[in-house]
Design an enzyme around this catalytic site. Structure first.
Site, PDB file in Angstrom:
ATOM      1  N   SER A  23       1.031  -1.109   0.205  1.00  0.00           N
ATOM      2  CA  SER A  23       0.015   0.099   0.194  1.00  0.00           C
ATOM      3  C   SER A  23       0.929   1.170  -0.036  1.00  0.00           C
ATOM      4  O   SER A  23       1.780   1.388   0.589  1.00  0.00           O
ATOM      5  CB  SER A  23      -0.798   0.019   1.078  1.00  0.00           C
ATOM      6  N   GLY A  48      -3.437   3.802   0.967  1.00  0.00           N
ATOM      7  CA  GLY A  48      -4.222   3.978   2.238  1.00  0.00           C
ATOM      8  C   GLY A  48      -5.686   5.032   1.974  1.00  0.00           C
ATOM      9  O   GLY A  48      -5.178   6.083   1.488  1.00  0.00           O
ATOM     10  N   SER A  72       6.565  11.284   3.390  1.00  0.00           N
ATOM     11  CA  SER A  72       5.907  12.088   4.411  1.00  0.00           C
ATOM     12  C   SER A  72       4.643  12.722   3.694  1.00  0.00           C
ATOM     13  O   SER A  72       4.477  13.627   3.548  1.00  0.00           O
ATOM     14  CB  SER A  72       6.490  13.242   4.959  1.00  0.00           C
ATOM     15  N   GLY A  74       1.441  11.537   3.888  1.00  0.00           N
ATOM     16  CA  GLY A  74       0.329  11.943   4.690  1.00  0.00           C
ATOM     17  C   GLY A  74      -1.017  11.471   4.281  1.00  0.00           C
ATOM     18  O   GLY A  74      -2.121  12.329   4.214  1.00  0.00           O
ATOM     19  N   LEU A  75      -1.005  10.321   3.756  1.00  0.00           N
ATOM     20  CA  LEU A  75      -2.388   9.746   3.083  1.00  0.00           C
ATOM     21  C   LEU A  75      -3.173  10.676   2.157  1.00  0.00           C
ATOM     22  O   LEU A  75      -4.289  10.504   2.491  1.00  0.00           O
ATOM     23  CB  LEU A  75      -3.118   9.414   4.440  1.00  0.00           C
ATOM     24  N   CYS A 131       0.319   3.995  10.141  1.00  0.00           N
ATOM     25  CA  CYS A 131       1.076   5.330   9.489  1.00  0.00           C
ATOM     26  C   CYS A 131       1.617   6.317  10.313  1.00  0.00           C
ATOM     27  O   CYS A 131       1.069   6.940  10.935  1.00  0.00           O
ATOM     28  CB  CYS A 131      -0.125   5.904   8.585  1.00  0.00           C
ATOM     29  N   LYS A 166      -2.262  -4.522   9.680  1.00  0.00           N
ATOM     30  CA  LYS A 166      -0.826  -3.996   9.585  1.00  0.00           C
ATOM     31  C   LYS A 166      -0.094  -3.258  10.599  1.00  0.00           C
ATOM     32  O   LYS A 166      -0.623  -2.333  11.093  1.00  0.00           O
ATOM     33  CB  LYS A 166      -0.772  -3.099   8.124  1.00  0.00           C
ATOM     34  N   GLY A 244       9.013  -4.962   3.793  1.00  0.00           N
ATOM     35  CA  GLY A 244       9.952  -4.097   4.236  1.00  0.00           C
ATOM     36  C   GLY A 244      11.289  -4.300   3.697  1.00  0.00           C
ATOM     37  O   GLY A 244      12.204  -5.215   3.877  1.00  0.00           O
ATOM     38  N   GLY A 245      11.489  -3.424   2.710  1.00  0.00           N
ATOM     39  CA  GLY A 245      12.612  -3.581   1.681  1.00  0.00           C
ATOM     40  C   GLY A 245      12.916  -4.478   1.036  1.00  0.00           C
ATOM     41  O   GLY A 245      14.262  -4.695   0.461  1.00  0.00           O
TER      42      GLY A 245
END
Lengths: 304, 259
Positions: A23, A48, A72, A74-75, A131, A166, A244-245
């Site tokens: 996401s 999101g 950043s 911010g959705l 988040c 999540k 994650g990565g």
């Protein structure tokens, strides 16, 4: 050549293969559909969503750091209604599962969204309590075990779909949070979201990001994510969607051996849009090489 | 059409201490490439820095694409390590470039490395009837001005530090030209303060210009939302448009400049 069985069941959500996209990295699939065949991806977790549209954070939203990036955003999203009216039909053209990632300012908002989406054509709901880039909600929910219990329990009751929770890596004890999530009825756990991070411009002595810190993603966080997936898998019996990565086949297989039933590709899409397809093929090659016919036999097959 | 893959670096040329040029083999899969569009170019052969760099096209040839690149950080510096003959990983063309059909008289204003994408514009217009006026601003000694000088009816060059040229900023000659000339379209590319100052000037005089803008990017195709341009209208009285996908060309009367 033997036909491989790549299907995997995430406790009520069956994916054609264990490769998903994370996401926030994939929008609603439109842009990437011009580059790769989305039918080849097990699931798409969409950008999101919030109850109302959001324009997201102002100012610079991203800074690249060693083998990673801090965002950043911010959705920023068009809101759940727009998603339902405009994006679901588009995604349904493809033979892939739709995971609706939801974010609330309050527990009530999470429940409302889960309830609304329960009547829509999505395959799963991913409850994002991690988040780091919004004032209310998000991370504030995911780091406090008591609130995790409350939000998961209430959303579970409101949600008629497959429910993924999540988790945030920004906690001292991920195992406790994961156990609570399972106890309160989650079907699956996805982790990790981004890690809180920061970078400073030493020349003007200001943080690069207007909101000071953001969420670090990319290969830089992979070993941390891997350990957390391993830890969570060791204490819960519901499936884990690991992320994650993850940038290549080796990364993905590490997560699977550590206990992930499926993996999500996120930041790697930016530098290599073919990453999900390459990793899918890489896992198939690995299975053939080591004589696995069924992908499921690979999950958690770590030799200690 | 978007090309994702490797293309051969045909020529690498150092322009000066800060700038260099890549000439890349253009493949059919890239389709049409328009001035003002960009490619996401891999900064290094070894995958570090990780993210591709958005680089504007500075010229398009029969089977080549030219990028003029300013060294501004680790990524653009790492690009210098590519050798001629090697393959460069890139994706593109991306974004919306300039709109330029049907104008008879245009003003082109570039500042620093912002001159590079305008070079592609005037070179695609030079065989047409359009009358081009150019204003180029530099911090130090001019570069990349030859094509402008050759194809413009008027070509003004200003420099902040080079005494051989009129000292100052592009806004000075632009102000004068807007008083005596009428343009069908104005094209601008340069640093943020220059875009802001010129936009204030255009707004006060009722002119509209095409601004080619920049931002740090990740996906380059409009999915990740890390690069934005604040624009007018939208549900909130403003909108965070996507620099990479909705831009990087925006009309001056659409953009909201902060600070």
């Amino acid at each position: 050549m033997n036909k491989l069985k790549m299907k995997v069941d995430l406790n009520g959500l069956t994916l054609n293969n264990p490769i998903t996209v994370a996401s926030g990295t994939y929008g609603f699939g439109r842009e990437y559909s011009e580059i790769i065949d989305l039918n080849q991806i097990g699931a798409i977790s969409v950008k999101g969503l919030t109850l109302e549209p959001r324009e997201g954070n102002e100012g610079r939203r991203m800074v690249e750091t060693p083998m990673g990036m801090i965002n950043s955003v911010g959705l920023q999203n068009p809101g759940i209604r727009f998603f339902i009216e405009n994006e679901i039909t588009f995604l349904r053209q493809f033979d892939t599962k739709i995971i609706a990632n939801i974010n609330g300012n309050t527990i009530d908002e999470y429940c409302k969204m889960a309830k609304i989406l329960s009547d829509e054509d999505v395959d799963s709901i991913e409850l994002n309590i991690s988040c780091p880039n919004v004032k209310n909600g998000g991370l504030a929910f995911g780091t406090n075990p008591k609130i995790v219990r409350e939000v998961v329990s209430k959303v579970r009751k409101a949600c008629k779909k497959h429910l993924i929770v999540k988790l945030s890596p920004n906690v001292t004890d991920i195992k406790t949070i994961a156990r609570i999530t399972e106890e309160e009825g989650a079907d699956c756990i996805s982790l990790i979201n981004t890690m809180a991070g920061m970078a400073i411009d030493i020349h003007n002595r200001k943080p690069f990001l207007k909101r000071v810190s953001g969420g670090l993603s990319g290969p830089a966080i992979k070993p941390i994510a891997l350990k957390m997936v391993y830890d969570v898998h060791s204490v819960v019996s519901i499936p884990v969607l690991g992320m994650g990565g993850i940038s290549n086949t080796t990364d993905a297989i590490e997560f699977i051996l550590a206990g992930a039933s499926a993996v999500a590709i996120g930041t790697a899409n930016f530098s290599n849009p073919y990453a999900p397809l390459e990793i899918k093929k890489g896992i198939e090659d690995y299975m053939r090489h080591y004589g696995h016919v069924d992908f499921n036999t690979l999950i958690g097959d770590l030799r200690m | 059409m978007k090309f994702v893959g490797k293309a051969k670096l045909l020529k690498k040329q150092i322009i000066n201490e800060e700038n260099f040029r890549f000439v890349i083999k253009r493949s059919d899969e890239m389709g049409c490439v328009y001035p003002g569009q960009f490619f996401n170019v891999s900064a290094s052969k070894v995958g570090y820095p990780m993210l591709k760099r958005p680089i504007s096209v500075s010229d398009v040839g029969e089977d080549t694409i030219e990028f003029t690149i300013k060294i501004i950080g680790e990524g653009t510096r790492a690009m210098l390590d590519y050798n001629e003959g090697e393959a460069v990983e890139l994706m593109g063309p991306l974004g919306n470039g300039f709109e330029y059909g049907g104008y008879r008289k245009i003003l082109v204003i570039g500042g620093g490395i912002g001159i590079a994408p305008l070079k592609g514009l005037i070179n695609s217009l030079k065989k047409t009837e359009v009358e081009i006026h150019s204003v180029l601003g530099y911090r130090d000694a001019p570069y990349l001005y030859e094509d402008f000088a050759a194809n413009s009816a008027i070509c003004e060059i200003v420099s902040e530090n080079d005494e051989q040229y009129n000292r100052g900023y592009v806004t000075d000659p632009v102000k004068k030209m807007l008083e005596s000339e009428v343009y069908d379209m104005i094209y601008v590319c340069g640093p943020y303060p220059m875009l802001k100052n010129l936009t204030d000037l255009f707004n006060s005089k009722g002119f509209r210009a095409q601004l080619l803008m920049e931002e740090k990017m990740a996906c380059g195709i409009g999915a990740c939302l890390v690069c934005t341009c604040k624009t007018k209208n939208g549900d909130f009285g403003f909108k965070h448009s996507r620099m990479c996908k909705d831009g990087p060309m925006f009309y001056s009367d659409e953009v909201i400049f902060d600070e």
